[in-house]
Motif scaffolding. Structure first.
Motif: not given
Length: 189
Positions: A105-113
């Motif tokens: 829930a930190a506004g990261l990209s799908e790749l980063e998550v």
């Protein structure tokens, strides 16, 4: 407290002095992990060379995210705090707190998550991974080299964090780390 005997920074000579000098310049103090790892400076340099080679292809941002996720899964306070501080060069404190508490829930990209999820799984039970786990990274646009480097970043953190645990190296709280960020980094593990 570790049983490894290391000199104080003012008394350090040779390899210890070299290992301490960089941290004194960059941090203003010599962390416990630097003191212990200076016992084998060749291994420390090899580790630094490895992590540098890994970060080249995936970038500092993704490298730090993977490192934070692996350190959290390992419950490595030392690595969470140290890399929380290093991550401040690529994230502002507010976003870094959100990442530390719940990266989903930190506004990261799908790749980063996805990379962070993989790092956690590598750190908890790498034998349970399948090719679908890494295929997901390819589907999100990573090259073979970048996939290898995401995995290596998590595995390298496992190596270093587990060594610190095994040697009973106490974690250091970087003095320039805001209290709210420190608490988020430690709570989010």
């Amino acid at each position: 407290m570790t049983i490894i005997r290391t000199p104080d920074p003012a008394e350090a000579t040779g390899a210890w002095a070299e290992g301490y000098a960089g941290d004194l310049r960059e941090l203003g103090y010599v962390p416990s992990h630097t003191r212990v790892m200076a016992v084998n400076p060749q291994a420390q340099r090899a580790f630094e060379d490895l992590t540098g080679a890994i970060a080249q292809s995936i970038g500092l941002r993704l490298y730090e995210l993977v490192t934070l996720a692996a350190a959290g899964a390992l419950r490595s306070q030392a690595c969470r705090l140290a890399h929380g501080r290093k991550s401040r060069t690529v994230f502002d404190d507010a976003q870094l707190e959100r990442i530390a508490l719940d990266y989903h829930a930190a506004g990261l990209s799908e790749l980063e998550v996805t990379a962070m999820e993989l790092a956690e799984r590598i750190s908890r039970d790498s034998t349970a991974l399948t090719e679908q786990d890494t295929q997901r990274l390819r589907d999100l646009g990573l090259t073979d080299r970048q996939i290898v480097d995401v995995v290596l970043a998590a595995a390298a953190r496992n190596y270093f964090s587990r060594a610190l645990h095994a040697l009973a190296v106490p974690p250091d709280v970087p003095p320039d780390l805001p209290d709210s960020l420190r608490e988020a980094l430690l709570t989010g593990m």
